[in-house]
Design an enzyme around this catalytic site. Structure first.
Site, mmCIF file in Angstrom:
data_model
loop_
_atom_site.group_PDB
_atom_site.id
_atom_site.type_symbol
_atom_site.label_atom_id
_atom_site.label_comp_id
_atom_site.label_asym_id
_atom_site.label_seq_id
_atom_site.Cartn_x
_atom_site.Cartn_y
_atom_site.Cartn_z
ATOM 1 C CB CYS A 134 33.830 -26.467 19.129
ATOM 2 S SG CYS A 134 32.700 -27.714 18.947
ATOM 3 C CG HIS A 135 29.418 -25.356 20.876
ATOM 4 N ND1 HIS A 135 29.845 -26.309 20.246
ATOM 5 C CD2 HIS A 135 28.206 -25.213 20.641
ATOM 6 C CE1 HIS A 135 28.796 -26.637 19.465
ATOM 7 N NE2 HIS A 135 27.756 -26.160 19.813
ATOM 8 C CE1 TYR A 147 29.873 -28.616 14.663
ATOM 9 C CE2 TYR A 147 27.924 -27.638 15.628
ATOM 10 C CZ TYR A 147 28.617 -28.674 15.092
ATOM 11 O OH TYR A 147 27.836 -29.846 14.401
ATOM 12 C CD GLU A 162 24.430 -25.437 26.474
ATOM 13 O OE1 GLU A 162 23.593 -26.387 27.415
ATOM 14 O OE2 GLU A 162 24.219 -25.775 25.361
ATOM 15 N N GLY A 200 32.465 -27.835 23.241
ATOM 16 C CA GLY A 200 31.323 -28.845 23.884
ATOM 17 C C GLY A 200 30.291 -28.068 24.476
ATOM 18 N NE ARG A 201 25.535 -31.701 26.400
ATOM 19 C CZ ARG A 201 25.555 -32.035 27.701
ATOM 20 N NH1 ARG A 201 24.628 -31.318 28.437
ATOM 21 N NH2 ARG A 201 25.869 -33.069 28.248
#
Length: 195
Positions: free
Chosen positions: A119-120, A139, A93, A89-90
């Protein structure tokens, strides 16, 4: 099977499926999972986001559920945990900007403890500097960060349902990989599920 103590690093706008599904599945098979977020405590929630593949150039994002934390980040001792899970997800980051998060990740890598990232999630691994010489299936948009971090990025299958194991590091490209990713992580943990 001996239950393992597993730490899960989450934050606001973690991908909904990538936090809910592994959290519940790891509990279901008998492991003790502590989900934590910097600057939050047990009982607080993080917002999640649902990412989907709907034919656009990138994934779409919709509001997800609120996910309740069951442990307090500032109280954890990484040495007391057997394994680490990093959903995507975000959240990764900005979680990678937190020095304590990076120290926690380095503890697991330096001590050759199992790490599962999807993923991330590998953004945090790259920022912690623990990917040198590792092969990762993130990802695709995270692939350049894996390479800059000294790792090799391998592509996902056409359906994003594959996982990759490199030693005790288990990675997958997105939530469609849950069956392969979680199965591989359970194998690395030594968890046996009899049919």
């Amino acid at each position: 099977m001996a239950a393992k103590k597993i730490l899960m690093l989450v934050g606001d706008f973690v991908e909904d499926y990538e936090v809910m599904v592994p959290f519940q599945m790891l509990l279901m098979v008998g492991h003790d999972v502590s989900a934590v977020c910097p600057d939050k405590k047990a009982g607080d929630t993080v917002a999640t986001a649902i990412h989907d593949f709907e034919g656009h150039q990138t994934y779409s994002e919709k509001p997800g559920h609120n996910f309740r934390l069951n442990a307090t980040f500032d109280e954890i001792d990484a040495a007391s945990f057997d394994a680490l899970v990093i959903p995507g997800g975000r959240a990764p980051e900005y979680l990678r900007l937190n020095g304590k998060v990076l120290d926690v990740v380095r503890h697991f890598a330096d001590n050759d403890k199992p790490i599962a990232a999807i993923c991330h999630g590998p953004q945090i691994l790259a920022a912690a500097g623990v990917l040198k010489g590792k092969t990762v299936c993130p990802y695709p948009a995270v692939g350049p960060e894996v390479v800059i971090g000294g790792g090799e990025s391998i592509p996902p299958s056409d359906t994003f349902d594959n996982a990759h194991v490199d030693g005790k590091l288990v990675t997958g490209p997105a939530w469609p990989a849950h069956p392969a990713w979680i199965r591989s992580f359970l194998e690395v943990l030594g968890t046996k599920i009899e049919p």
